[in-house]
Design an enzyme around this catalytic site. Structure first.
Site, PDB file in Angstrom:
ATOM      1  CD  GLU A 268      -2.805   1.362   0.260  1.00  0.00           C
ATOM      2  OE1 GLU A 268      -3.035   0.419  -0.509  1.00  0.00           O
ATOM      3  OE2 GLU A 268      -3.318   2.490   0.131  1.00  0.00           O
TER       4      GLU A 268
ATOM      5  CE  LYS B 188      11.375  -7.162  19.306  1.00  0.00           C
ATOM      6  NZ  LYS B 188      12.389  -6.114  19.434  1.00  0.00           N
TER       7      LYS B 188
ATOM      8  CD  GLU C 250      14.835  -3.859  10.879  1.00  0.00           C
ATOM      9  OE1 GLU C 250      15.283  -4.630  11.737  1.00  0.00           O
ATOM     10  OE2 GLU C 250      14.352  -2.742  11.158  1.00  0.00           O
TER      11      GLU C 250
ATOM     12  CB  THR D 175       3.924   5.580  14.399  1.00  0.00           C
ATOM     13  OG1 THR D 175       4.111   4.824  13.213  1.00  0.00           O
ATOM     14  CG2 THR D 175       4.407   6.994  14.188  1.00  0.00           C
TER      15      THR D 175
ATOM     16  CG  HIS E 103       9.809   4.818  17.548  1.00  0.00           C
ATOM     17  ND1 HIS E 103      10.349   6.052  17.350  1.00  0.00           N
ATOM     18  CD2 HIS E 103      10.820   3.933  17.370  1.00  0.00           C
ATOM     19  CE1 HIS E 103      11.639   5.925  17.074  1.00  0.00           C
ATOM     20  NE2 HIS E 103      11.957   4.643  17.080  1.00  0.00           N
TER      21      HIS E 103
HETATM   22  P1  0O2 Z   1      14.526   2.921  15.373  1.00  0.00           P
HETATM   23  O1  0O2 Z   1      14.562   4.235  16.050  1.00  0.00           O
HETATM   24  O2  0O2 Z   1      13.193   2.617  14.774  1.00  0.00           O
HETATM   25  O3  0O2 Z   1      15.635   2.749  14.379  1.00  0.00           O
HETATM   26  P2  0O2 Z   1      17.911  -7.751  18.231  1.00  0.00           P
HETATM   27  O4  0O2 Z   1      19.388  -7.713  18.416  1.00  0.00           O
HETATM   28  O5  0O2 Z   1      17.511  -8.352  16.937  1.00  0.00           O
HETATM   29  O6  0O2 Z   1      17.146  -8.302  19.367  1.00  0.00           O
HETATM   30  P3  0O2 Z   1      17.339  -5.115  17.189  1.00  0.00           P
HETATM   31  O7  0O2 Z   1      18.560  -4.973  16.371  1.00  0.00           O
HETATM   32  O8  0O2 Z   1      16.852  -3.863  17.888  1.00  0.00           O
HETATM   33  O9  0O2 Z   1      17.465  -6.215  18.310  1.00  0.00           O
HETATM   34  O10 0O2 Z   1      16.248  -5.688  16.262  1.00  0.00           O
HETATM   35  P4  0O2 Z   1      14.702  -5.661  16.391  1.00  0.00           P
HETATM   36  O11 0O2 Z   1      14.241  -5.967  17.772  1.00  0.00           O
HETATM   37  O12 0O2 Z   1      14.215  -6.506  15.288  1.00  0.00           O
HETATM   38  O13 0O2 Z   1      14.331  -4.131  16.152  1.00  0.00           O
HETATM   39  C1  0O2 Z   1      14.662  -3.462  14.975  1.00  0.00           C
HETATM   40  C2  0O2 Z   1      13.709  -2.311  14.804  1.00  0.00           C
HETATM   41  O14 0O2 Z   1      12.355  -2.771  14.896  1.00  0.00           O
HETATM   42  C3  0O2 Z   1      13.793  -1.235  15.848  1.00  0.00           C
HETATM   43  O15 0O2 Z   1      14.856  -0.355  15.562  1.00  0.00           O
HETATM   44  C4  0O2 Z   1      12.425  -0.578  15.711  1.00  0.00           C
HETATM   45  O16 0O2 Z   1      12.350   0.219  14.540  1.00  0.00           O
HETATM   46  C5  0O2 Z   1      11.555  -1.785  15.531  1.00  0.00           C
HETATM   47  N1  0O2 Z   1      11.105  -2.288  16.840  1.00  0.00           N
HETATM   48  C6  0O2 Z   1      11.520  -3.403  17.467  1.00  0.00           C
HETATM   49  N2  0O2 Z   1      10.902  -3.546  18.635  1.00  0.00           N
HETATM   50  C7  0O2 Z   1      10.053  -2.510  18.773  1.00  0.00           C
HETATM   51  C8  0O2 Z   1       9.108  -2.097  19.774  1.00  0.00           C
HETATM   52  O17 0O2 Z   1       8.931  -2.737  20.820  1.00  0.00           O
HETATM   53  N3  0O2 Z   1       8.430  -0.929  19.543  1.00  0.00           N
HETATM   54  C9  0O2 Z   1       8.593  -0.193  18.404  1.00  0.00           C
HETATM   55  N4  0O2 Z   1       7.870   0.914  18.272  1.00  0.00           N
HETATM   56  N5  0O2 Z   1       9.479  -0.554  17.447  1.00  0.00           N
HETATM   57  C10 0O2 Z   1      10.194  -1.683  17.620  1.00  0.00           C
HETATM   58  P5  0O2 Z   1      15.459   0.567  16.717  1.00  0.00           P
HETATM   59  O18 0O2 Z   1      16.888   0.779  16.436  1.00  0.00           O
HETATM   60  O19 0O2 Z   1      15.137  -0.012  18.069  1.00  0.00           O
HETATM   61  O20 0O2 Z   1      14.674   1.882  16.576  1.00  0.00           O
END
Ligand code: 0O2
Length: 274
Positions: free
Chosen positions: A41, A113, A140, A153, A156
């Site tokens: 979308e 999660k 990613e 959003t 976050h």
């Molecule tokens: P930003 O600011 O969005 O860039 P891991 O080592 O795999 O456990 P990693 O590398 O953080 O940890 O991977 P994961 O958990 O897959 O998360 C990657 C991204 O997914 C995050 O990047 C977020 O964008 C999103 N994300 C993961 N978990 C959550 C959550 O609980 N809430 C929200 N809103 N987004 C989430 P960043 O760098 O954390 O943040």
């Protein structure tokens, strides 16, 4: 690290984000221009900000030397879908591509999660061409529904506001709203066929109207004024009736008129007399 070195480091990621978003947007264009339903979308992309990279490096105890290998989301692309059912279709599209290699898939939809976060993540390797030659980087791709995107959003922003210590009463509300989004996605899926039908006929009607208007505009240069005014009035009448079949019939009739001009040796679309 010096600012210009950051720029050198991030430039290829910026290029990857631009290329990847353009590629997914083009897929959407291909579907739409053929009148087909597209599981994609909306597409957005971003390069992680330096401050966000520094935060994550600190959190994960990463050294600058292994930053590129261990931080997989410096380049991020987000694909928003209307329905949960669209997500596996997008995943399949990505698995089939030859210009990106899948490193890892994380299914936070099947395995939500603890925070309530839901999304499907694919880590890819993608090659960009830089002035120093090819460079393979990680990126990613997050695939989620509009509902999941709304939740994540908002969550976050709250994470940012409360510096990752969201108060319990807000956390509780977030978990409740995450459940509500699961329900919302489910309800939307239940009326998916109806929604898709409605969207297809809206798109079909918009295409018809634009083709009709285009034809009338071309006729302005070729037919006499009285004929054009009559056609135009007829069009408004059919349009007001809001009947797709009548609109289709009118479109066909206009084609026949255009064909008549062609038969007289007049190039209808270009407006050039041949
Ligand atoms: P930003 O600011 O969005 O860039 P891991 O080592 O795999 O456990 P990693 O590398 O953080 O940890 O991977 P994961 O958990 O897959 O998360 C990657 C991204 O997914 C995050 O990047 C977020 O964008 C999103 N994300 C993961 N978990 C959550 C959550 O609980 N809430 C929200 N809103 N987004 C989430 P960043 O760098 O954390 O943040």
């Amino acid at each position: 690290m010096e600012i210009h070195i950051w720029r050198d480091l991030l430039d290829p990621y910026d290029l990857a984000v631009q290329e990847l978003t353009a590629k997914f947007e083009h897929l959407r264009y291909e579907y739409k221009s053929r009148g087909l339903y597209c599981p994609i979308e909306q597409v957005t992309g971003r390069v992680k900000t330096i401050s966000s990279i520094l935060d994550k490096m600190q959190k994960k105890q990463l050294d600058i030397t292994d930053l590129e290998e261990r931080m997989e989301d410096i380049a991020g692309v987000r694909i928003i879908c209307q329905f949960v059912e669209d997500i596996p279709k997008v995943v399949h599209m990505i698995r089939e591509r030859r210009d990106m290699e899948i490193v890892l898939e994380k299914d936070y939809i099947e395995h939500m999660k603890e925070s309530g976060y839901r999304s499907y993540h694919i880590i890819i390797r993608y090659e960009v061409q830089t002035m120093n030659g090819p460079k393979s980087i990680q990126a990613e791709i997050q695939i989620r529904t509009m509902g999941m995107n709304l939740w994540s959003t908002i969550e976050h922003s709250l994470q940012y506001k409360y510096k990752h210590n969201i108060p319990d009463h807000i956390r509780e509300k977030l978990l409740k709203s995450a459940d509500a989004i699961v329900l919302l996605d489910r309800e939307m899926s239940a009326v998916r066929d109806e929604i898709m039908d409605a969207q297809n006929s809206m798109q079909h009607q918009a295409n018809l109207i634009s083709e009709i208007l285009n034809n009338i505009q071309n006729l302005y240069r070729l037919a006499n004024q009285r004929e054009i005014s009559k056609i135009q009035e007829e069009f408004y009448e059919v349009y007001r009736e809001n009947d797709l079949e009548k609109l289709e019939r009118f479109h066909r009739q206009l084609d026949i008129i255009a064909e008549g001009y062609r038969a007289q040796g007049i190039e209808f679309n270009s407006g050039e007399v041949t």
